[in-house]
Design an enzyme around this catalytic site. Structure first.
Site, PDB file in Angstrom:
ATOM      1  N   LYS A  53      22.885  35.720  24.399  1.00  0.00           N
ATOM      2  CA  LYS A  53      24.305  35.541  24.359  1.00  0.00           C
ATOM      3  C   LYS A  53      24.744  34.980  26.073  1.00  0.00           C
ATOM      4  CE  LYS A  53      25.524  38.336  20.565  1.00  0.00           C
ATOM      5  NZ  LYS A  53      25.599  39.609  19.894  1.00  0.00           N
ATOM      6  N   GLN A  97      27.862  45.057  21.405  1.00  0.00           N
ATOM      7  CA  GLN A  97      26.766  44.854  20.579  1.00  0.00           C
ATOM      8  C   GLN A  97      26.623  46.026  19.635  1.00  0.00           C
ATOM      9  OE1 GLN A  97      25.165  42.022  20.492  1.00  0.00           O
ATOM     10  NE2 GLN A  97      23.713  42.701  18.854  1.00  0.00           N
ATOM     11  N   ASP A 120      34.262  38.753  17.815  1.00  0.00           N
ATOM     12  CA  ASP A 120      33.360  39.220  16.856  1.00  0.00           C
ATOM     13  C   ASP A 120      34.046  39.282  15.701  1.00  0.00           C
ATOM     14  OD1 ASP A 120      30.620  39.653  17.014  1.00  0.00           O
ATOM     15  OD2 ASP A 120      30.961  41.662  18.140  1.00  0.00           O
TER      16      ASP A 120
END
Ligand code: GUN
Length: 283
Positions: A53, A97, A120
């Protein structure tokens, strides 16, 4: 033999187009989008995703900040960091994460992120918006899957789509998106009986169960589009959920693992971060 859907190439195309938009905004406003990524603990797969990322943000000129916290981080410490990032006007997107260590409640953390920075798409507000058809952040992997299906030229409306897996990250949101595209959607999971009979009816198969080889080649209807979301590492090799070689004999299009859905997830994360920047910072 099926055509291979090249997710790696498609993700690159998306990044090139996005970088142009990012640089254009920098020219106009002097600002660059910024993504904050939080990694708790040292799960090697998560650490590798976070590096990916960070690297891809760099390629499209999105700023990234990575916060690496020890495994023993308490839920309160993580909530405090989320609060700090929520309040930081220089941060457009926040990604924590997953999976988190067992002593931290995932949904509590997801719902603490300002939904306007939830790139997200895991916050309950964004999940709700997706369900009722309001504009919000759409989870990255599901967004990438729909893009890949459309890339094949397949008309989704009216087709039978079978999703295998019911996670909040992939199964449930991709089912919502397929429904929004007017597919007839069936969601299967570990308790589904006669999985093969259900999958055999599918014009579109999305396998997101995380168990290598669950979808056998002979379950695939001739001409189906097969999207394999599985990424289970077995002896250092990534394995999909679909028996690729056999399934490719029946499918019209199929994604490889790796190089299919995986690269699309990060491309869509970058898109979501740019959207957050445009919507709430540039306006
Ligand atoms: N772990 C596996 N996939 C994802 C994802 O899309 N977002 C986050 N935050 N964690 C993940």
């Amino acid at each position: 033999m099926a055509n291979i859907i090249d997710g790696k190439a498609r993700a690159k195309e998306i990044r090139i187009a996005l970088k142009k938009r990012v640089l254009k905004q920098q020219e106009l406003t002097g600002l660059l989008p910024c993504l904050a990524v939080v990694l708790v603990g040292d799960n090697p797969a998560s650490a590798s995703y976070v590096r990916g990322k960070e690297q891809m943000c760099g390629r499209v000129s999105i700023e990234s900040r990575v916060y690496r916290l020890p495994e023993e981080t308490t839920q309160q410490q993580l909530l405090d960091l989320v609060d700090e990032l929520n309040a930081d006007k220089g941060v457009d997107g926040i990604l924590v994460q997953l999976p988190l260590p067992k002593h931290i409640d995932t949904l509590t953390i997801m719902d603490r992120i300002d939904y306007r920075k939830d790139v997200d798409g895991f916050h309950v507000v964004n999940a709700g918006k997706l369900m009722v058809g309001e504009k919000g952040f759409v989870p990255c992997t599901p967004r990438g899957i729909i893009d890949l299906i459309k890339l094949t030229g397949t008309e989704i409306a009216g087709k039978n789509a079978v999703v295998i897996g019911r996670s909040n990250i992939v199964g449930k949101p991709v089912a919502m998106l397929l429904m929004a595209e007017n597919a007839t959607v069936t969601v299967c999971h570990s308790k589904t009986q006669n999985l093969g009979d259900v999958v055999k009816n599918a014009d579109i198969v999305v396998a997101a169960i995380g168990r290598p080889g669950t979808i056998k080649g002979d379950m695939i209807k001739d001409g189906a589009v097969v999207i394999d979301v599985g990424t289970t590492a077995v002896n250092g090799v990534l394995n999909g959920d679909v028996e690729f070689e056999e399934a490719a004999k029946h499918a019209s299009y199929i994604t490889p693992v790796p190089g299919g859905v995986g690269p699309m997830t990060i491309a869509m994360l970058l898109e979501n971060t740019f959207e957050a920047f445009m919507e709430y910072r540039v306006k």
